[in-house]
Design a protein around this motif. Structure first.
Motif, PDB file in Angstrom:
ATOM      1  N   LEU A   9       1.011  -1.175   0.031  1.00  0.00           N
ATOM      2  CA  LEU A   9      -0.070  -0.001  -0.163  1.00  0.00           C
ATOM      3  C   LEU A   9       0.927   1.251   0.234  1.00  0.00           C
ATOM      4  N   LEU A  10       1.803   1.196  -0.613  1.00  0.00           N
ATOM      5  CA  LEU A  10       2.819   2.424  -1.051  1.00  0.00           C
ATOM      6  C   LEU A  10       1.931   3.115  -2.178  1.00  0.00           C
ATOM      7  N   GLU A  11       1.180   2.344  -2.948  1.00  0.00           N
ATOM      8  CA  GLU A  11       0.310   2.865  -3.708  1.00  0.00           C
ATOM      9  C   GLU A  11      -0.960   2.242  -3.438  1.00  0.00           C
ATOM     10  N   ILE A  12      -2.176   2.823  -3.250  1.00  0.00           N
ATOM     11  CA  ILE A  12      -3.374   2.565  -2.917  1.00  0.00           C
ATOM     12  C   ILE A  12      -4.299   2.338  -4.078  1.00  0.00           C
ATOM     13  N   PRO A  13      -4.701   1.130  -4.349  1.00  0.00           N
ATOM     14  CA  PRO A  13      -5.588   0.641  -5.424  1.00  0.00           C
ATOM     15  C   PRO A  13      -6.733   1.508  -5.582  1.00  0.00           C
ATOM     16  N   ASP A  14      -7.164   1.652  -6.790  1.00  0.00           N
ATOM     17  CA  ASP A  14      -8.334   2.448  -7.008  1.00  0.00           C
ATOM     18  C   ASP A  14      -9.634   1.307  -6.543  1.00  0.00           C
ATOM     19  N   ALA A  15      -9.351   0.191  -7.086  1.00  0.00           N
ATOM     20  CA  ALA A  15     -10.478  -0.799  -6.921  1.00  0.00           C
ATOM     21  C   ALA A  15      -9.942  -2.006  -6.668  1.00  0.00           C
ATOM     22  N   GLY A  16     -10.836  -2.961  -6.156  1.00  0.00           N
ATOM     23  CA  GLY A  16     -10.058  -4.324  -6.019  1.00  0.00           C
ATOM     24  C   GLY A  16     -10.051  -4.832  -4.528  1.00  0.00           C
ATOM     25  N   GLU A  17      -9.373  -5.988  -4.192  1.00  0.00           N
ATOM     26  CA  GLU A  17      -9.374  -6.352  -2.770  1.00  0.00           C
ATOM     27  C   GLU A  17      -7.841  -6.884  -2.794  1.00  0.00           C
ATOM     28  N   LEU A  18      -7.473  -6.989  -1.471  1.00  0.00           N
ATOM     29  CA  LEU A  18      -6.137  -7.322  -1.253  1.00  0.00           C
ATOM     30  C   LEU A  18      -6.247  -8.195   0.189  1.00  0.00           C
ATOM     31  N   ALA A  19      -5.609  -9.302   0.216  1.00  0.00           N
ATOM     32  CA  ALA A  19      -5.646 -10.245   1.362  1.00  0.00           C
ATOM     33  C   ALA A  19      -4.330 -10.617   1.793  1.00  0.00           C
ATOM     34  N   ILE A  20      -3.704 -10.399   2.765  1.00  0.00           N
ATOM     35  CA  ILE A  20      -2.264 -11.081   3.231  1.00  0.00           C
ATOM     36  C   ILE A  20      -2.534 -11.785   4.604  1.00  0.00           C
ATOM     37  N   GLY A  21      -2.544 -13.200   4.291  1.00  0.00           N
ATOM     38  CA  GLY A  21      -2.706 -13.998   5.362  1.00  0.00           C
ATOM     39  C   GLY A  21      -4.266 -13.715   6.098  1.00  0.00           C
ATOM     40  N   ALA A  22      -4.412 -13.312   7.209  1.00  0.00           N
ATOM     41  CA  ALA A  22      -5.702 -13.177   7.806  1.00  0.00           C
ATOM     42  C   ALA A  22      -6.270 -11.467   7.743  1.00  0.00           C
ATOM     43  N   GLU A  23      -5.247 -10.667   6.938  1.00  0.00           N
ATOM     44  CA  GLU A  23      -5.726  -9.354   6.951  1.00  0.00           C
ATOM     45  C   GLU A  23      -6.358  -9.243   5.415  1.00  0.00           C
ATOM     46  N   HIS A  24      -7.394  -8.566   5.629  1.00  0.00           N
ATOM     47  CA  HIS A  24      -8.239  -8.470   3.928  1.00  0.00           C
ATOM     48  C   HIS A  24      -8.736  -6.913   4.120  1.00  0.00           C
ATOM     49  N   ILE A  25      -8.555  -6.318   2.837  1.00  0.00           N
ATOM     50  CA  ILE A  25      -8.779  -4.981   2.661  1.00  0.00           C
ATOM     51  C   ILE A  25      -9.561  -4.731   1.384  1.00  0.00           C
ATOM     52  N   ARG A  26     -10.874  -3.974   1.175  1.00  0.00           N
ATOM     53  CA  ARG A  26     -11.327  -3.766  -0.051  1.00  0.00           C
ATOM     54  C   ARG A  26     -11.199  -2.408  -0.470  1.00  0.00           C
ATOM     55  N   PHE A  27     -10.890  -2.231  -1.780  1.00  0.00           N
ATOM     56  CA  PHE A  27     -10.753  -0.569  -2.173  1.00  0.00           C
ATOM     57  C   PHE A  27     -11.985  -0.202  -2.939  1.00  0.00           C
ATOM     58  N   THR A  28     -12.599   1.057  -2.886  1.00  0.00           N
ATOM     59  CA  THR A  28     -13.596   1.490  -3.306  1.00  0.00           C
ATOM     60  C   THR A  28     -13.193   2.664  -4.126  1.00  0.00           C
ATOM     61  N   PRO A  29     -13.703   3.107  -5.421  1.00  0.00           N
ATOM     62  CA  PRO A  29     -13.296   4.061  -6.139  1.00  0.00           C
ATOM     63  C   PRO A  29     -13.585   5.619  -5.250  1.00  0.00           C
ATOM     64  N   GLY A  30     -12.766   6.306  -5.204  1.00  0.00           N
ATOM     65  CA  GLY A  30     -13.068   7.847  -4.755  1.00  0.00           C
ATOM     66  C   GLY A  30     -12.896   7.583  -2.986  1.00  0.00           C
ATOM     67  N   GLN A  31     -12.771   6.359  -2.260  1.00  0.00           N
ATOM     68  CA  GLN A  31     -12.610   6.414  -0.937  1.00  0.00           C
ATOM     69  C   GLN A  31     -11.091   5.934  -0.370  1.00  0.00           C
ATOM     70  N   HIS A  32     -10.593   6.478   0.291  1.00  0.00           N
ATOM     71  CA  HIS A  32      -9.173   6.048   1.145  1.00  0.00           C
ATOM     72  C   HIS A  32      -9.477   4.988   2.079  1.00  0.00           C
ATOM     73  N   PRO A  33      -8.847   3.957   2.058  1.00  0.00           N
ATOM     74  CA  PRO A  33      -9.254   2.948   3.194  1.00  0.00           C
ATOM     75  C   PRO A  33      -8.732   3.429   4.434  1.00  0.00           C
ATOM     76  N   ALA A  34      -9.314   2.800   5.548  1.00  0.00           N
ATOM     77  CA  ALA A  34      -9.052   3.272   7.080  1.00  0.00           C
ATOM     78  C   ALA A  34      -7.490   3.068   7.374  1.00  0.00           C
ATOM     79  N   ARG A  35      -7.168   4.003   8.099  1.00  0.00           N
ATOM     80  CA  ARG A  35      -5.612   4.125   8.121  1.00  0.00           C
ATOM     81  C   ARG A  35      -5.198   2.828   9.024  1.00  0.00           C
ATOM     82  N   ASP A  36      -5.952   2.408   9.940  1.00  0.00           N
ATOM     83  CA  ASP A  36      -5.466   1.012  10.870  1.00  0.00           C
ATOM     84  C   ASP A  36      -5.519  -0.041   9.936  1.00  0.00           C
ATOM     85  N   ALA A  37      -6.316  -0.058   9.041  1.00  0.00           N
ATOM     86  CA  ALA A  37      -6.447  -1.437   8.164  1.00  0.00           C
ATOM     87  C   ALA A  37      -5.203  -1.287   7.210  1.00  0.00           C
ATOM     88  N   VAL A  38      -4.812  -0.022   6.839  1.00  0.00           N
ATOM     89  CA  VAL A  38      -3.741   0.247   5.882  1.00  0.00           C
ATOM     90  C   VAL A  38      -2.234  -0.311   6.735  1.00  0.00           C
TER      91      VAL A  38
END
Length: 247
Positions: free
Chosen positions: A49-78
């Motif tokens: 997440l040095l670059e935040i995707p515009d859309a899509g999903e990312l999972a590393i182990g048990a951590e999961h994050i979804r990206f929505t166009p026009g919205q920045h993900p929560a800082r703690d999730a990043v």
């Protein structure tokens, strides 16, 4: 270990990644190859997440994050995603005012809040691992490029990340110095370190990576077992790329 699903990333009107989906198996090395501008470094930087995707999903182990166009993900999730990764950059990115051991310690002390003696012991252990135990007190300017990159690898390993990300780890080095770095990465691969590397060096990819992903124009063209992909690529675009760089 890592799952990227339908990842999109654009810079202005230029779409760099076009709905990319790829799985990075745990305990293996995966290489991202492709021509300049293909999107491989951007894809790598989307993992930590040095670059935040515009859309899509990312999972590393048990951590999961979804990206929505026009919205920045929560800082703690990043932050939780970033804590799973270690990063090795093309141009080392060492602090010039710190010795080798201080560079390796820095993140443990300032981010992890480790006591300095514990961080120093961990840093010395890792410098020994990359063959630089005798260079602990050396300044970066006194080290060769290969040595600096090995310090950078030790620094990336310091917090014991789940995955090591390498962005063109040998491209700034001549062949002799690159061989030092390849040897260290090869040792990590043999130990079962999960690694994802973007590289132009097909010899590095063929020597270390168990899987290779070929990107072109922001899309995955072909992926699979490295030996098979390099020996008998199926897509004509992959064939041209491999033939050009190995001729």
């Amino acid at each position: 270990m890592i799952q990227l699903s339908h990842i999109r990333k654009a810079f202005g009107a230029h779409e760099v990644l076009k709905t990319v989906s790829v799985q990075i198996p745990e305990g293996q090395v995966t290489a991202l190859i492709g021509p300049s501008g293909s999107g491989k470094s951007t894809l790598l930087r989307c993992v930590n997440l040095l670059e935040i995707p515009d859309a899509g999903e990312l999972a590393i182990g048990a951590e999961h994050i979804r990206f929505t166009p026009g919205q920045h993900p929560a800082r703690d999730a990043v932050q939780r995603i970033r804590q799973q990764t270690g990063m090795v950059f093309q141009n080392f990115q060492l602090f010039p005012h710190q010795t080798a051991v201080q560079n390796v310690m820095e993140g443990l002390v300032t981010v992890k809040r480790w006591p300095r003696d514990r961080a120093h012991a961990r840093a010395c252990e890792l410098l020994d691992k990359v063959g630089l135990k005798d260079k602990a007190d050396a300044w970066p300017t006194s080290l060769s490029g290969g040595q600096q990159q090995r310090v950078a690898i030790a620094r990336a390993l310091a917090p014991a990340p789940q995955v090591l990300l390498c962005d063109e780890p040998t491209s700034a080095l001549d062949p002799g110095l690159a061989a030092e770095v390849v040897a260290v990465l090869g040792d990590l691969a043999a130990e079962g370190m999960t690694m994802l590397m973007a590289t132009h060096d097909l010899r590095l990819a063929a020597h270390i990576a168990s899987r290779t992903v070929y990107l072109e124009d922001g899309a995955i063209i072909e992926s699979g077992d490295s030996k098979t992909l390099f020996a008998a690529p199926q897509d004509p675009r992959t064939q041209r790329f491999v033939t050009t760089l190995t001729a």
